[in-house]
Design a protein around this motif. Structure first.
Motif: not given
Ligand SMILES: [Zn+2]
Length: 59
Positions: A34-38
């Motif tokens: 899971k990645i989160k847009c900064t």
């Protein structure tokens, strides 16, 4: 390519997020990543093999 990344690594993907940003933080590691847009804080979950394919580089 098998890049070195870990939880909380900042990564660049081959495709920009719709908000125009291209930096993401890894917020979950497992069979799925899971990645989160900064920029907009939205998260994207994908299987690890897809992540490896879409990953451009680890910052
Ligand atoms: Zn975004």
């Amino acid at each position: 390519m098998d890049a070195k990344y870990d939880l909380h690594s900042l990564v660049e993907m081959k495709k920009d997020h719709p908000c125009g940003n291209n930096k993401f933080e890894i917020v979950r590691m497992g069979a799925d990543i899971k990645i989160k847009c900064t920029n907009c804080d939205r998260t994207i979950m994908m299987p690890r093999r897809d992540f490896n394919k879409r990953l451009k580089k680890v910052l």
